[in-house]
Write a protein that holds these residues in place. Structure first.
Motif, mmCIF file in Angstrom:
data_model
loop_
_atom_site.group_PDB
_atom_site.id
_atom_site.type_symbol
_atom_site.label_atom_id
_atom_site.label_comp_id
_atom_site.label_asym_id
_atom_site.label_seq_id
_atom_site.Cartn_x
_atom_site.Cartn_y
_atom_site.Cartn_z
ATOM 1 N N GLU A 113 21.234 -2.839 -20.836
ATOM 2 C CA GLU A 113 22.687 -2.820 -21.019
ATOM 3 C C GLU A 113 23.132 -1.566 -21.770
ATOM 4 O O GLU A 113 24.173 -0.972 -21.445
ATOM 5 C CB GLU A 113 23.124 -4.070 -21.784
ATOM 6 N N LEU A 114 22.367 -1.138 -22.757
ATOM 7 C CA LEU A 114 22.696 0.082 -23.472
ATOM 8 C C LEU A 114 22.689 1.283 -22.530
ATOM 9 O O LEU A 114 23.588 2.133 -22.578
ATOM 10 C CB LEU A 114 21.688 0.299 -24.610
ATOM 11 N N ASP A 115 21.706 1.330 -21.652
ATOM 12 C CA ASP A 115 21.613 2.414 -20.674
ATOM 13 C C ASP A 115 22.829 2.395 -19.736
ATOM 14 O O ASP A 115 23.425 3.438 -19.448
ATOM 15 C CB ASP A 115 20.312 2.242 -19.887
ATOM 16 N N GLY B 106 10.270 0.412 -28.613
ATOM 17 C CA GLY B 106 10.727 -0.823 -27.976
ATOM 18 C C GLY B 106 11.173 -1.881 -28.954
ATOM 19 O O GLY B 106 11.272 -3.063 -28.604
ATOM 20 N N GLY B 107 11.465 -1.493 -30.205
ATOM 21 C CA GLY B 107 11.915 -2.442 -31.212
ATOM 22 C C GLY B 107 13.411 -2.676 -31.154
ATOM 23 O O GLY B 107 14.103 -2.248 -30.220
ATOM 24 N N THR B 108 13.917 -3.343 -32.176
ATOM 25 C CA THR B 108 15.328 -3.705 -32.255
ATOM 26 C C THR B 108 15.965 -3.039 -33.463
ATOM 27 O O THR B 108 15.407 -3.068 -34.565
ATOM 28 C CB THR B 108 15.502 -5.230 -32.374
ATOM 29 N N VAL B 109 17.143 -2.452 -33.261
ATOM 30 C CA VAL B 109 17.923 -1.849 -34.339
ATOM 31 C C VAL B 109 19.064 -2.801 -34.696
ATOM 32 O O VAL B 109 19.786 -3.277 -33.818
ATOM 33 C CB VAL B 109 18.499 -0.484 -33.919
ATOM 34 N N TRP C 67 13.316 4.153 -21.526
ATOM 35 C CA TRP C 67 13.199 2.935 -22.328
ATOM 36 C C TRP C 67 13.790 1.733 -21.590
ATOM 37 O O TRP C 67 13.251 0.624 -21.660
ATOM 38 C CB TRP C 67 13.911 3.109 -23.665
ATOM 39 N N ALA C 68 14.894 1.956 -20.884
ATOM 40 C CA ALA C 68 15.501 0.862 -20.123
ATOM 41 C C ALA C 68 14.537 0.361 -19.056
ATOM 42 O O ALA C 68 14.426 -0.852 -18.817
ATOM 43 C CB ALA C 68 16.819 1.318 -19.499
ATOM 44 N N ASP C 69 13.832 1.284 -18.394
ATOM 45 C CA ASP C 69 12.849 0.878 -17.390
ATOM 46 C C ASP C 69 11.683 0.130 -18.024
ATOM 47 O O ASP C 69 11.183 -0.859 -17.470
ATOM 48 C CB ASP C 69 12.317 2.108 -16.646
ATOM 49 N N GLU C 70 11.235 0.602 -19.185
ATOM 50 C CA GLU C 70 10.036 0.035 -19.799
ATOM 51 C C GLU C 70 10.309 -1.265 -20.545
ATOM 52 O O GLU C 70 9.515 -2.201 -20.491
ATOM 53 C CB GLU C 70 9.425 1.056 -20.767
ATOM 54 N N TYR C 71 11.452 -1.295 -21.266
ATOM 55 C CA TYR C 71 11.704 -2.440 -22.144
ATOM 56 C C TYR C 71 12.738 -3.407 -21.603
ATOM 57 O O TYR C 71 12.865 -4.524 -22.117
ATOM 58 C CB TYR C 71 12.128 -1.937 -23.538
ATOM 59 N N GLY C 72 13.506 -2.991 -20.581
ATOM 60 C CA GLY C 72 14.386 -3.887 -19.843
ATOM 61 C C GLY C 72 15.303 -4.749 -20.676
ATOM 62 O O GLY C 72 16.245 -4.263 -21.302
ATOM 63 N N ASP C 73 15.031 -6.046 -20.679
ATOM 64 C CA ASP C 73 15.928 -6.997 -21.315
ATOM 65 C C ASP C 73 15.618 -7.273 -22.780
ATOM 66 O O ASP C 73 16.221 -8.158 -23.395
ATOM 67 C CB ASP C 73 15.908 -8.324 -20.532
ATOM 68 N N ARG C 74 14.683 -6.544 -23.339
ATOM 69 C CA ARG C 74 14.478 -6.665 -24.781
ATOM 70 C C ARG C 74 15.751 -6.222 -25.500
ATOM 71 O O ARG C 74 16.461 -5.328 -25.056
ATOM 72 C CB ARG C 74 13.330 -5.762 -25.256
#
Length: 543
Positions: free
Chosen positions: A63-65, A258-261, A42-49
């Motif tokens: 950043e979470l990763d 790729g959403g936001t929690v 997900w970090a690779d795919e969604y990056g700075d989202r």
């Protein structure tokens, strides 16, 4: 001859039979990825989202990763090793999410307890899991968890570390476990990823082993069923240590899309409504007792809730009357969710007709969910009749953790989990939950489903919340008592009986007594605590 169930592994996991496991992999339900590797993807795919909004902090997927990697290194430095169990008792705060993935990277197993648990439950879970570490907040909801940790250390011989999110007191600050990322061996996706705590209101809690691959499918398939996308903003207001808010689709399902929690400290409207407005929340989940409170709050609270598209209802049966009221009051669709931390999930579709949404609890998530509905003798009932739900499938456990004696009765020899839920299945495949095998009232030789009575009870305009319980009765075995939280002037017993009879309820299902209370006691996950309610009513008014 029915094949013998697989023996539990040393890890405490009861595996699926080899041929079944092959089938699930071939069908793509199990994709061989761990929760830790999913986050990296997900970090690779969604990056700075933005992945996570917690308090004043906003973390991107990248950043979470990174934080999960650093915390994993810090935990390893403390001696936490692959396979170790770690007792986690955190509220809805950012460190919970980081810790979950850090432990997954390390191959350690989080035991996800609820903030409301106290020494009885925590002590039992610590001993059962042989946890080596315990992660707590400093204080939450007026309770100091450091005192609980001090008491637990005296009861749990395997416990070596207490890690505190916040002021550590005599223990170690979780924030201090920050290290340079280490090369870590990838766990096996078939291994236990986490241990969930069983629900219910009887007996000591049991632990539910969920593997990386089955829980990943649970979240991924749920996200698809709920139409999640990169535009999704999910509000986690129920405890995120609970299966519903964690992966149905919850936190993990939102991440797959790729959403936001957004983490809310509680499900109270005063906490949740401002977050819905500020973050433009699109979906959230509640247990049914909380939904009427939101409907009431929406009448006077000025918060803009127009972004909300879906309100999920699960954990217990939602009354049809409340379900029908939600679109007008909150401007969103209801999605009924009937499931269990042990596995099986059922969802109403977002495009189901309004009556189907209001009156059913959805259809099974997976094509390979195998369901049986059986009578008291274990024989399949006629289609459409009520019986106990048995289930097996690619994300339903084959045995509780280190619970051989209980597993002997909780599972059939061919691997079906005996859910204890009473259901009937419509021709469309939708399930209607009629109660629990043990949530029945045995009155004069008739077995009465408490949930059936409650559906009629909650339809009365003078009842805001209610429950049906059985109380001892020398002549009839049990008498049926309706316990109500009034919504205005409460009905008298005679008025309630006339009302229920007018709705077509059989006379033998009418209440014998009515008791009025200010609030109904609930379990840590928000379900009505029937045992506590029986004690409360018995003490104030002997049967």
């Amino acid at each position: 001859m029915t094949p013998a169930a697989p023996e539990p592994l040393p890890s405490g996991l009861t595996p699926w039979p080899a041929d079944v496991a092959i089938h699930y992999r071939e069908k793509g339900y199990w994709d061989g990825r761990t929760l830790g590797s999913l986050l990296a993807g997900w970090a690779d795919e969604y990056g700075d989202r933005i992945a996570l909004v917690a308090g004043g902090e906003r973390l991107s997927y990248r950043e979470l990763d990174r934080r999960a990697d650093r915390l994993a290194a810090g935990l390893a430095g403390q001696g936490v090793a692959p396979g170790d169990r770690v007792l986690v008792q955190l509220p809805n705060i950012g460190p919970f999410v980081v810790l979950l993935f850090a432990l997954a990277r390390l191959g350690a197993v989080p035991v996800l307890t609820l903030p409301a648990h106290r020494i009885t439950e925590i002590g039992h879970l610590a001993r059962l899991s042989q946890a080596v570490a315990y992660v707590i907040p400093d204080e939450h909801a007026g309770f100091d968890y450091r005192d609980l940790a001090a008491a637990l250390l005296k009861e749990a011989p395997d416990l070596r570390h207490v890690l505190v999110a916040g002021a550590p007191g005599p223990f170690t600050a979780l924030a201090d476990l920050d290290g340079e990322p280490l090369p870590l061996a990838e766990p096996d996706a078939a291994d236990i990823a986490l241990l969930l705590v069983s629900g219910g209101t009887t007996g000591v809690p049991k632990l539910i082993p969920r593997t990386h691959q089955d829980y990943g499918y649970n979240a991924r398939a749920s996200a698809r069923a709920c139409g999640l996308s990169a535009e999704t903003v999910y509000l986690a207001c129920l405890p995120v240590a609970h299966n519903f808010a964690l992966a149905c689709p919850g936190v993990l399902g939102t991440f797959t899309a790729g959403g936001t929690v957004v983490l809310s400290p509680s499900p109270a409207a005063g906490d949740a409504f401002p977050l819905i407005e500020a973050e433009r929340v699109t979906i959230t989940a509640l247990v049914p007792p909380l939904i009427p409170l939101w409907l009431e709050a929406a009448e006077w609270d000025p918060a803009d809730l127009s972004s909300l598209r879906v309100l999920q209802a699960g954990g217990s049966k939602l009354s049809a009357e409340v379900a029908r009221a939600v679109p007008g009051a909150l401007g969103c669709t209801v999605q009924q969710v009937f499931g269990m931390a042990e596995g099986l999930l059922n969802y109403t579709a977002l495009d189901d007709d309004p009556e189907t949404i209001a009156t059913t609890q959805g259809r099974p998530l997976c094509p390979d969910d195998e369901l049986r509905v059986v009578d008291a003798d274990g024989a399949d009932v006629t289609p459409g009749e009520v019986g106990e739900l048995l289930v097996r499938g690619p994300y339903t456990l084959r045995g509780y953790y280190r619970a051989a004696e209980h597993n002997a009765t909780a599972f059939t020899p061919d691997g079906y989990y005996c859910s204890g839920d009473l259901v009937r299945v419509l021709p469309s495949g939708h399930l209607i939950v009629e109660g629990r095998v043990k949530d029945t009232i045995d009155r004069g030789g008739e077995s009465i489903s408490a949930e059936e009575v409650e559906a009629h009870l909650l339809a009365h305009p003078g009842v805001r919340r209610g429950a049906a319980i059985g109380l001892p009765d020398t002549g009839r075995g049990e008498q049926l008592c309706a316990v109500v939280v009034p919504g205005g002037t409460p009905p008298t017993l005679q008025e309630l009986r006339v009302f229920m009879m007018g709705r077509g309820l059989a006379a033998f299902k009418l209440p014998d007594r009515i008791e009025t209370v200010d609030e109904l006691p609930v379990t840590p996950v928000g379900k009505i605590d029937k045992r506590a309610l029986v004690r409360m009513v018995s003490e104030r008014s002997p049967a």
